[in-house]
Design an enzyme around this catalytic site. Sequence first.
Site, PDB file in Angstrom:
ATOM      1  N   GLU A   1       0.888  -1.174   0.000  1.00  0.00           N
ATOM      2  CA  GLU A   1       0.000   0.000   0.000  1.00  0.00           C
ATOM      3  C   GLU A   1       0.920   1.216   0.000  1.00  0.00           C
ATOM      4  OE1 GLU A   1      -3.387   0.161   0.044  1.00  0.00           O
ATOM      5  OE2 GLU A   1      -3.825  -1.968   0.213  1.00  0.00           O
TER       6      GLU A   1
ATOM      7  N   CYS B   1      -2.142   9.628   2.529  1.00  0.00           N
ATOM      8  CA  CYS B   1      -1.661   9.027   1.274  1.00  0.00           C
ATOM      9  C   CYS B   1      -2.583   9.341   0.098  1.00  0.00           C
ATOM     10  CB  CYS B   1      -1.527   7.517   1.438  1.00  0.00           C
ATOM     11  SG  CYS B   1      -3.057   6.729   1.955  1.00  0.00           S
TER      12      CYS B   1
HETATM   13  P1  NAD Z   1       8.093   4.625   5.070  1.00  0.00           P
HETATM   14  O1  NAD Z   1       8.071   3.816   3.833  1.00  0.00           O
HETATM   15  O2  NAD Z   1       9.252   5.501   5.358  1.00  0.00           O
HETATM   16  O3  NAD Z   1       7.930   3.702   6.379  1.00  0.00           O
HETATM   17  C1  NAD Z   1       6.915   2.748   6.523  1.00  0.00           C
HETATM   18  C2  NAD Z   1       7.351   1.666   7.478  1.00  0.00           C
HETATM   19  O4  NAD Z   1       8.497   1.026   6.948  1.00  0.00           O
HETATM   20  C3  NAD Z   1       7.711   2.145   8.884  1.00  0.00           C
HETATM   21  O5  NAD Z   1       7.174   1.220   9.815  1.00  0.00           O
HETATM   22  C4  NAD Z   1       9.221   2.082   8.908  1.00  0.00           C
HETATM   23  O6  NAD Z   1       9.745   1.773  10.169  1.00  0.00           O
HETATM   24  C5  NAD Z   1       9.538   0.966   7.933  1.00  0.00           C
HETATM   25  N1  NAD Z   1      10.825   1.168   7.255  1.00  0.00           N
HETATM   26  C6  NAD Z   1      11.431   2.344   6.980  1.00  0.00           C
HETATM   27  N2  NAD Z   1      12.588   2.139   6.328  1.00  0.00           N
HETATM   28  C7  NAD Z   1      12.732   0.803   6.215  1.00  0.00           C
HETATM   29  C8  NAD Z   1      13.736  -0.034   5.647  1.00  0.00           C
HETATM   30  N3  NAD Z   1      14.835   0.473   5.093  1.00  0.00           N
HETATM   31  N4  NAD Z   1      13.545  -1.363   5.690  1.00  0.00           N
HETATM   32  C9  NAD Z   1      12.444  -1.884   6.255  1.00  0.00           C
HETATM   33  N5  NAD Z   1      11.475  -1.144   6.809  1.00  0.00           N
HETATM   34  C10 NAD Z   1      11.606   0.186   6.795  1.00  0.00           C
HETATM   35  O7  NAD Z   1       6.728   5.448   5.009  1.00  0.00           O
HETATM   36  P2  NAD Z   1       6.222   6.559   6.000  1.00  0.00           P
HETATM   37  O8  NAD Z   1       7.115   7.755   5.900  1.00  0.00           O
HETATM   38  O9  NAD Z   1       5.974   5.990   7.339  1.00  0.00           O
HETATM   39  O10 NAD Z   1       4.809   6.896   5.323  1.00  0.00           O
HETATM   40  C11 NAD Z   1       4.700   7.760   4.245  1.00  0.00           C
HETATM   41  C12 NAD Z   1       4.461   7.044   2.941  1.00  0.00           C
HETATM   42  O11 NAD Z   1       3.481   6.047   3.108  1.00  0.00           O
HETATM   43  C13 NAD Z   1       3.913   7.968   1.875  1.00  0.00           C
HETATM   44  O12 NAD Z   1       4.528   7.681   0.645  1.00  0.00           O
HETATM   45  C14 NAD Z   1       2.442   7.620   1.821  1.00  0.00           C
HETATM   46  O13 NAD Z   1       1.806   7.906   0.599  1.00  0.00           O
HETATM   47  C15 NAD Z   1       2.470   6.170   2.103  1.00  0.00           C
HETATM   48  N6  NAD Z   1       1.202   5.724   2.653  1.00  0.00           N
HETATM   49  C16 NAD Z   1       0.431   4.896   1.911  1.00  0.00           C
HETATM   50  C17 NAD Z   1      -0.795   4.508   2.409  1.00  0.00           C
HETATM   51  C18 NAD Z   1      -1.700   3.583   1.643  1.00  0.00           C
HETATM   52  O14 NAD Z   1      -2.654   3.087   2.245  1.00  0.00           O
HETATM   53  N7  NAD Z   1      -1.464   3.312   0.371  1.00  0.00           N
HETATM   54  C19 NAD Z   1      -1.219   4.964   3.651  1.00  0.00           C
HETATM   55  C20 NAD Z   1      -0.390   5.805   4.360  1.00  0.00           C
HETATM   56  C21 NAD Z   1       0.825   6.179   3.867  1.00  0.00           C
END
Ligand code: NAD
Length: 466
Positions: A217, A251
């Site tokens: 997602e 998002c």
């Molecule tokens: P992110 O991808 O930075 O982090 C998401 C999760 O991944 C966190 O739990 C984090 O700890 C983990 N993570 C971070 N780096 C990692 C790595 N190198 N390896 C493994 N895990 C890792 O996203 P964010 O900043 O928390 O959220 C923002 C993004 O999420 C935006 O792009 C937004 O559009 C998207 N988003 C999508 C939805 C959806 O339902 N499609 C909903 C909310 C947010």
Amino acid sequence: MTATIQKTFDAAAIVGEVRQGFDAGVTRSLQWRDAQLDAMATMLEDNADKFAAALNTDLGKASTESWLTEIGFTLSDIAHTRSHLAKWAKPRKASVPVTFQPGKAKVVPEPKGVVLVIAPWNYPVQLLLSPMVAAIAAGNAIVAKPSELAPATSAMLSELCAKYLDTSVIRVVEGAVEESTALLEQPFDHIFFTGGTRVGKIVMRAAAEHLTPVTLELGGKSPAIVAADANVEIAGRRLAWGKFVNAGQTCIAPDYLLVERGMKEPLLKAIKKSLGEFYGSDPKKSADYGRLVSDDHFDRIQGLLTGAGSGSVAIGGTTDRTSRFVEPTVLIDSDPESAVMSEEIFGPLLPVLETDSIDDAIRFVRERPKPLALYVFSEDDDTVEKVLAETSSGGVSVNGTLLHIGPPELPFGGIGPSGMGAYHGKTGFETFSHLKSVYQKSTRLDLKVLYPPYTTLKERILKLVQ
Ligand code: NAD
């Protein structure tokens, strides 16, 4: 906090323990699934105020907004799932063509096994618990990791899930990149990730090691097209709400507007009026307007606001780093190639671009990666149908924003770079289920026509019945 987690964090042990519980059959019965969903609802009801306070600490969310988008949302999801679970989980009869008679066929939904849920920080309750609702309903064991960037909510989720849910098969573990990485090295039966595209690729690479199926997602730039015949008052209000709720950190927030020429000025006026109604003349003083999640995120948004080609400020534009405040801001004359028009904004900046026609707007959207959401505002059904037919996106709201996420029978997910797979309602149940095909042949009759030695007669018969 991280140091303590790192010392005690043993991903293999955590996954091994819940797998033991899954293998022992703890999650199998519908009674257990229903009881866990009930317990999760009780957890949210008993602690609604505490969750609202944590969300306020992490994101400055107003309690009404927290109810609407997090706690109430998840409670509705649980209620819908509980009322349909027995029907979804039932084996589904499949028809059997004459060549397979006598025999019967069915599709049996079975749990995938041990699943990993990784959540982001922007709706930290909903986006951790809602996938867990679907995973529990489908009878899986779960390891779930909330985002370290919403630490108050993450701590609360970890503490309360341990108190209310069955920890032999459901674990909420806190952590950041290191812990996520360690978890991703473990063999899971499904990984459900919500977050950005960059980390989505890391997750998919890790999953490939074990051939683990993934739901991603993700995000992206979700456009809103405003036709010349749109109801401008309504469009202005609904766009202002969808964009600036949670300070733009949604998002599916409209990322930018494509407005038919002639509509720009009235629309800007309508957005400004709505912002005044929502947040007063000084949004910084409004208890209903959120804050950016971190200093890094503030700096990124500030960079987009002042970056080359970002355009000029038509509404708002003030910022304050100490309180991570960015005023609801509308930009005009942004360069389509600038950073603010290239990367997902994920904050309270709204570029407004003019287009000569709906065809131009459609072309603009089609030339870019397929978005998670698309919005169209028009009073004309043909225009709406044209936009629906000629664009592709995860989902669409017509004459509204964000709301297509709500009805539980609408699958929620992206397409292409905005994600793969979907959930909510029955789709969520199926995401976490394996739909097992079962064909049962009668032993009363055993036609020899299938078996060698093959003859011309057998071939003729087979061609006749197939
Ligand atoms: P992110 O991808 O930075 O982090 C998401 C999760 O991944 C966190 O739990 C984090 O700890 C983990 N993570 C971070 N780096 C990692 C790595 N190198 N390896 C493994 N895990 C890792 O996203 P964010 O900043 O928390 O959220 C923002 C993004 O999420 C935006 O792009 C937004 O559009 C998207 N988003 C999508 C939805 C959806 O339902 N499609 C909903 C909310 C947010």
